[in-house]
Design a protein around this motif. Structure first.
Motif, PDB file in Angstrom:
ATOM      1  N   CYS A 274      12.188   8.846  49.802  1.00 33.13           N
ATOM      2  CA  CYS A 274      12.979  10.027  49.463  1.00 33.13           C
ATOM      3  C   CYS A 274      12.786  10.412  48.000  1.00 33.13           C
ATOM      4  O   CYS A 274      12.686  11.603  47.667  1.00 33.13           O
ATOM      5  CB  CYS A 274      14.455   9.772  49.767  1.00 33.13           C
ATOM      6  N   ALA A 275      12.724   9.419  47.116  1.00 35.40           N
ATOM      7  CA  ALA A 275      12.523   9.713  45.693  1.00 35.40           C
ATOM      8  C   ALA A 275      11.193  10.404  45.463  1.00 35.40           C
ATOM      9  O   ALA A 275      11.069  11.275  44.583  1.00 35.40           O
ATOM     10  CB  ALA A 275      12.605   8.422  44.879  1.00 35.40           C
ATOM     11  N   SER A 276      10.181  10.074  46.251  1.00 35.82           N
ATOM     12  CA  SER A 276       8.848  10.652  46.051  1.00 35.82           C
ATOM     13  C   SER A 276       8.801  12.133  46.380  1.00 35.82           C
ATOM     14  O   SER A 276       7.924  12.855  45.900  1.00 35.82           O
ATOM     15  CB  SER A 276       7.805   9.896  46.882  1.00 35.82           C
ATOM     16  N   VAL A 277       9.745  12.606  47.206  1.00 35.84           N
ATOM     17  CA  VAL A 277       9.769  14.031  47.565  1.00 35.84           C
ATOM     18  C   VAL A 277      10.992  14.744  47.008  1.00 35.84           C
ATOM     19  O   VAL A 277      11.124  15.964  47.144  1.00 35.84           O
ATOM     20  CB  VAL A 277       9.709  14.228  49.102  1.00 35.84           C
ATOM     21  N   GLY A 278      11.919  13.976  46.413  1.00 32.51           N
ATOM     22  CA  GLY A 278      13.117  14.578  45.835  1.00 32.51           C
ATOM     23  C   GLY A 278      14.311  14.624  46.769  1.00 32.51           C
ATOM     24  O   GLY A 278      15.308  15.293  46.465  1.00 32.51           O
ATOM     25  N   ALA A 279      14.243  13.913  47.894  1.00 36.93           N
ATOM     26  CA  ALA A 279      15.329  13.941  48.882  1.00 36.93           C
ATOM     27  C   ALA A 279      16.363  12.865  48.578  1.00 36.93           C
ATOM     28  O   ALA A 279      16.151  11.975  47.747  1.00 36.93           O
ATOM     29  CB  ALA A 279      14.756  13.756  50.283  1.00 36.93           C
ATOM     30  N   ASP A 280      17.489  12.944  49.271  1.00 39.05           N
ATOM     31  CA  ASP A 280      18.611  12.013  49.094  1.00 39.05           C
ATOM     32  C   ASP A 280      18.568  10.984  50.222  1.00 39.05           C
ATOM     33  O   ASP A 280      18.723  11.346  51.397  1.00 39.05           O
ATOM     34  CB  ASP A 280      19.928  12.794  49.133  1.00 39.05           C
ATOM     35  N   PRO A 281      18.386   9.693  49.913  1.00 40.03           N
ATOM     36  CA  PRO A 281      18.271   8.691  50.986  1.00 40.03           C
ATOM     37  C   PRO A 281      19.560   8.497  51.771  1.00 40.03           C
ATOM     38  O   PRO A 281      19.527   7.928  52.874  1.00 40.03           O
ATOM     39  CB  PRO A 281      17.889   7.413  50.227  1.00 40.03           C
ATOM     40  N   ALA A 282      20.684   8.982  51.253  1.00 37.69           N
ATOM     41  CA  ALA A 282      21.957   8.800  51.945  1.00 37.69           C
ATOM     42  C   ALA A 282      22.201   9.870  53.005  1.00 37.69           C
ATOM     43  O   ALA A 282      23.136   9.759  53.804  1.00 37.69           O
ATOM     44  CB  ALA A 282      23.105   8.800  50.938  1.00 37.69           C
TER      45      ALA A 282
ATOM     46  N   GLY B 102      14.549  22.069  47.166  1.00 39.35           N
ATOM     47  CA  GLY B 102      14.960  20.878  46.441  1.00 39.35           C
ATOM     48  C   GLY B 102      16.324  20.349  46.830  1.00 39.35           C
ATOM     49  O   GLY B 102      16.823  19.387  46.242  1.00 39.35           O
ATOM     50  N   ARG B 103      16.925  20.931  47.857  1.00 40.77           N
ATOM     51  CA  ARG B 103      18.236  20.496  48.328  1.00 40.77           C
ATOM     52  C   ARG B 103      18.212  20.191  49.822  1.00 40.77           C
ATOM     53  O   ARG B 103      18.588  19.099  50.249  1.00 40.77           O
ATOM     54  CB  ARG B 103      19.279  21.580  48.017  1.00 40.77           C
TER      55      ARG B 103
ATOM     56  N   ASP C 281       5.767  18.575  51.589  1.00 39.18           N
ATOM     57  CA  ASP C 281       4.934  17.478  51.108  1.00 39.18           C
ATOM     58  C   ASP C 281       3.577  17.519  51.801  1.00 39.18           C
ATOM     59  O   ASP C 281       3.508  17.541  53.043  1.00 39.18           O
ATOM     60  CB  ASP C 281       5.634  16.143  51.398  1.00 39.18           C
ATOM     61  N   LYS C 282       2.502  17.573  51.045  1.00 37.58           N
ATOM     62  CA  LYS C 282       1.148  17.441  51.585  1.00 37.58           C
ATOM     63  C   LYS C 282       0.461  16.327  50.809  1.00 37.58           C
ATOM     64  O   LYS C 282      -0.226  16.558  49.811  1.00 37.58           O
ATOM     65  CB  LYS C 282       0.355  18.745  51.479  1.00 37.58           C
ATOM     66  N   PRO C 283       0.649  15.080  51.262  1.00 39.56           N
ATOM     67  CA  PRO C 283       0.140  13.923  50.504  1.00 39.56           C
ATOM     68  C   PRO C 283      -1.342  13.647  50.760  1.00 39.56           C
ATOM     69  O   PRO C 283      -1.734  12.582  51.228  1.00 39.56           O
ATOM     70  CB  PRO C 283       1.019  12.782  51.014  1.00 39.56           C
ATOM     71  N   PHE C 284      -2.159  14.650  50.447  1.00 34.99           N
ATOM     72  CA  PHE C 284      -3.596  14.531  50.654  1.00 34.99           C
ATOM     73  C   PHE C 284      -4.320  15.008  49.401  1.00 34.99           C
ATOM     74  O   PHE C 284      -3.802  15.842  48.653  1.00 34.99           O
ATOM     75  CB  PHE C 284      -4.048  15.373  51.847  1.00 34.99           C
TER      76      PHE C 284
ATOM     77  N   GLY D 117      -1.999   6.174  51.496  1.00 34.52           N
ATOM     78  CA  GLY D 117      -1.520   7.247  52.349  1.00 34.52           C
ATOM     79  C   GLY D 117      -1.003   6.775  53.700  1.00 34.52           C
ATOM     80  O   GLY D 117      -0.018   7.316  54.215  1.00 34.52           O
ATOM     81  N   ARG D 118      -1.647   5.772  54.289  1.00 31.98           N
ATOM     82  CA  ARG D 118      -1.195   5.268  55.581  1.00 31.98           C
ATOM     83  C   ARG D 118       0.173   4.604  55.453  1.00 31.98           C
ATOM     84  O   ARG D 118       1.029   4.733  56.332  1.00 31.98           O
ATOM     85  CB  ARG D 118      -2.214   4.283  56.158  1.00 31.98           C
ATOM     86  N   ARG D 119       0.389   3.883  54.360  1.00 30.05           N
ATOM     87  CA  ARG D 119       1.692   3.246  54.163  1.00 30.05           C
ATOM     88  C   ARG D 119       2.771   4.301  53.920  1.00 30.05           C
ATOM     89  O   ARG D 119       3.924   4.145  54.332  1.00 30.05           O
ATOM     90  CB  ARG D 119       1.633   2.240  53.019  1.00 30.05           C
ATOM     91  N   ARG D 120       2.400   5.391  53.248  1.00 22.03           N
ATOM     92  CA  ARG D 120       3.350   6.482  53.046  1.00 22.03           C
ATOM     93  C   ARG D 120       3.698   7.145  54.379  1.00 22.03           C
ATOM     94  O   ARG D 120       4.870   7.472  54.640  1.00 22.03           O
ATOM     95  CB  ARG D 120       2.756   7.510  52.083  1.00 22.03           C
ATOM     96  N   LEU D 121       2.683   7.342  55.230  1.00 27.30           N
ATOM     97  CA  LEU D 121       2.938   7.905  56.548  1.00 27.30           C
ATOM     98  C   LEU D 121       3.801   6.953  57.368  1.00 27.30           C
ATOM     99  O   LEU D 121       4.732   7.391  58.073  1.00 27.30           O
ATOM    100  CB  LEU D 121       1.620   8.176  57.273  1.00 27.30           C
ATOM    101  N   ALA D 122       3.525   5.655  57.269  1.00 31.51           N
ATOM    102  CA  ALA D 122       4.339   4.674  57.988  1.00 31.51           C
ATOM    103  C   ALA D 122       5.791   4.751  57.542  1.00 31.51           C
ATOM    104  O   ALA D 122       6.712   4.706  58.371  1.00 31.51           O
ATOM    105  CB  ALA D 122       3.785   3.266  57.753  1.00 31.51           C
ATOM    106  N   ALA D 123       6.009   4.898  56.234  1.00 33.60           N
ATOM    107  CA  ALA D 123       7.375   5.007  55.718  1.00 33.60           C
ATOM    108  C   ALA D 123       8.052   6.273  56.236  1.00 33.60           C
ATOM    109  O   ALA D 123       9.243   6.262  56.572  1.00 33.60           O
ATOM    110  CB  ALA D 123       7.354   5.000  54.194  1.00 33.60           C
ATOM    111  N   THR D 124       7.299   7.361  56.324  1.00 35.60           N
ATOM    112  CA  THR D 124       7.852   8.614  56.835  1.00 35.60           C
ATOM    113  C   THR D 124       8.270   8.466  58.290  1.00 35.60           C
ATOM    114  O   THR D 124       9.341   8.920  58.706  1.00 35.60           O
ATOM    115  CB  THR D 124       6.826   9.759  56.694  1.00 35.60           C
ATOM    116  N   MET D 125       7.422   7.820  59.081  1.00 34.31           N
ATOM    117  CA  MET D 125       7.750   7.597  60.485  1.00 34.31           C
ATOM    118  C   MET D 125       8.937   6.638  60.634  1.00 34.31           C
ATOM    119  O   MET D 125       9.801   6.827  61.506  1.00 34.31           O
ATOM    120  CB  MET D 125       6.546   7.012  61.238  1.00 34.31           C
ATOM    121  N   ALA D 126       9.002   5.628  59.791  1.00 33.43           N
ATOM    122  CA  ALA D 126      10.040   4.604  59.914  1.00 33.43           C
ATOM    123  C   ALA D 126      11.402   5.084  59.430  1.00 33.43           C
ATOM    124  O   ALA D 126      12.434   4.735  60.013  1.00 33.43           O
ATOM    125  CB  ALA D 126       9.622   3.359  59.138  1.00 33.43           C
ATOM    126  N   HIS D 127      11.431   5.883  58.364  1.00 34.12           N
ATOM    127  CA  HIS D 127      12.706   6.215  57.714  1.00 34.12           C
ATOM    128  C   HIS D 127      13.252   7.587  58.087  1.00 34.12           C
ATOM    129  O   HIS D 127      14.380   7.922  57.713  1.00 34.12           O
ATOM    130  CB  HIS D 127      12.546   6.112  56.197  1.00 34.12           C
TER     131      HIS D 127
END
Length: 409
Positions: free
Chosen positions: A242-250, A308-309, A314-317, A338-348
């Motif tokens: 979430c911090a990497s894109v500016g989102a709120d993890p809560a 931003g709210r 996000d285009k992480p390429f 990038g694969r670990r970032r995609l994994a985090a996106t899918m997981a969280h």
């Protein structure tokens, strides 16, 4: 060994992931030469050279008229021989999207030719004979490889003359099928390479039944693009993602995996619908929308939604330097990790929204719910032009029939 890396996503799967390292760890250690339009990218070349891997350029040259005619005949014969619904839909879609005077006459002529008592194997031999491979002679004579490993077994036009060159110069070929739908949903047949690596037994059966491979020439190796998910390396936490894109993890996170225009021409309308649903509380006033842009999609289409709210784009390429003829949108590859970032996106993510893409399977790895877009922006589209076509494809039927994803109709 020649390793063909024709597109940006193949860089991540073959040249930067566990695959190449596994090759280099073999004993005796093979000499690997990466063949790629991205030999023009100095960063990638330097990265490979540090592993004692050479990188040689290949160029995308348009096929001649004869090669295009034979390829078209092979595609139609594949449809007639296989009877696959997805292939017929793809064929009909191509005809609807490219109408021109004389097409009916050509269709009738091709239908007549395809019913001649000439096998696909014979047509492949014709294609091999008329394909100009002279540009590859020096490459093969200089390195004298024992094996050519390809990323698509001929789905990408850039690899077709390379495979035929290997056959011409007596070099064995192995296709690594990196996608789960290539064998059953493309109006194009794979070339008869000597060996084929596939994800699972279903794909192995498709290779044998629809493409004429001998069973002992097809190896089930697992889904190579997913190796990084099971490597044991930690993925970013929800807070880090979430911090990497500016989102709120809560707050709840809805991720939309966009589609290129050829798949769904108005993905921005889906973003608009979801953003409005969040804004007026129909979805959840605290929800956030992460728009993960496909490498072949344009991030600027969604820039107006990024506030931003509630909405984050996000285009992480990264875009690689490429040789002439290589398509621009095929030159994007995942950033480092990038694969670990995609994994985090899918997981969280709390839910993944997509267009019947491979992210359905990737989300399932992390037990994340998936919603498929099953409606069109324009009404009454014929099936070949509708997003609904994907839910008729044989490879996606298990997802639909088991309810593994919800289809928003």
């Amino acid at each position: 060994m020649f390793l063909s890396v024709p597109a940006g996503h193949h860089v991540a799967d073959l040249a930067r992931g566990p695959f190449l390292q596994a090759l280099l760890d073999a004993r005796p250690r093979p000499q690997v030469v990466v063949l790629s339009p991205f030999a023009a990218d100095l960063r990638l070349v330097s990265e490979l050279e540090r592993q004692d891997v050479c990188c040689a350029p290949v160029f995308a040259a348009p096929p001649g008229l004869g090669a295009r005619v034979v390829d078209s005949i092979l595609s139609e014969r594949f449809l007639l021989d296989s009877g696959l619904r997805a292939v017929r839909i793809q064929r009909d879609r191509a005809r609807l999207m490219d109408t021109w005077r004389g097409r009916r006459a050509l269709i009738a002529l091709k239908a007549a030719v395809c019913r001649l008592p000439v096998s696909r194997r014979a047509w492949f031999q014709v294609a091999q004979q008329i394909t100009d491979v002279s540009a590859y002679r020096t490459l093969f004579e200089t390195h004298r490889p024992d094996l050519l490993v390809t990323a698509t077994a001929g789905f990408l036009p850039m690899e077709v003359p390379l495979i035929y060159a290997a056959k011409r110069f007596g070099v064995s070929q192995m296709g690594v099928d990196l996608g789960w739908d290539n064998l059953s949903s493309k109006y194009h047949t794979v070339l008869p390479v000597d060996h084929l690596a596939v994800w699972n037994e279903t794909m192995r059966e498709e290779a044998v039944r629809f493409h004429g491979f001998a069973a002992d020439r097809v190896m089930v190796t697992g889904a190579l693009p997913f190796d990084a998910y099971f490597s044991g390396e930690p993925i970013p936490t929800r807070a880090e993602l979430c911090a990497s894109v500016g989102a709120d993890p809560a707050r709840p996170l809805v991720t939309l995996a966009t589609a290129p225009a050829l798949v769904y021409p108005t993905t921005d309308r889906i973003v608009e619908i979801l953003a409005r649903a969040i804004g007026d509380g129909a979805l959840d006033a605290e929800a956030q929308l992460l728009v993960r842009v496909h490498p072949r999609d344009h991030a600027d289409l969604y820039a107006r939604f990024h506030d931003g709210r509630h909405v984050f784009v996000d285009k992480p390429f990264e875009q690689l330097e490429r040789s002439r003829g290589a398509p621009e949108l095929d030159s994007f590859t995942p950033v480092a990790a990038g694969r670990r970032r995609l994994a985090a996106t899918m997981a969280h993510s709390d839910v993944i929204v997509n267009f019947a893409s491979t992210t359905t399977v990737e989300a399932a790895i992390f037990d994340t719910p998936v919603v498929n877009i099953g409606f069109d922006d324009a009404p009454d589209l014929p099936l070949p032009l509708s997003i609904g076509r994907y839910y008729q494809f044989e490879h996606y039927q298990p997802v639909v029939e088991t309810g593994a994803a919800r289809v928003a109709a």
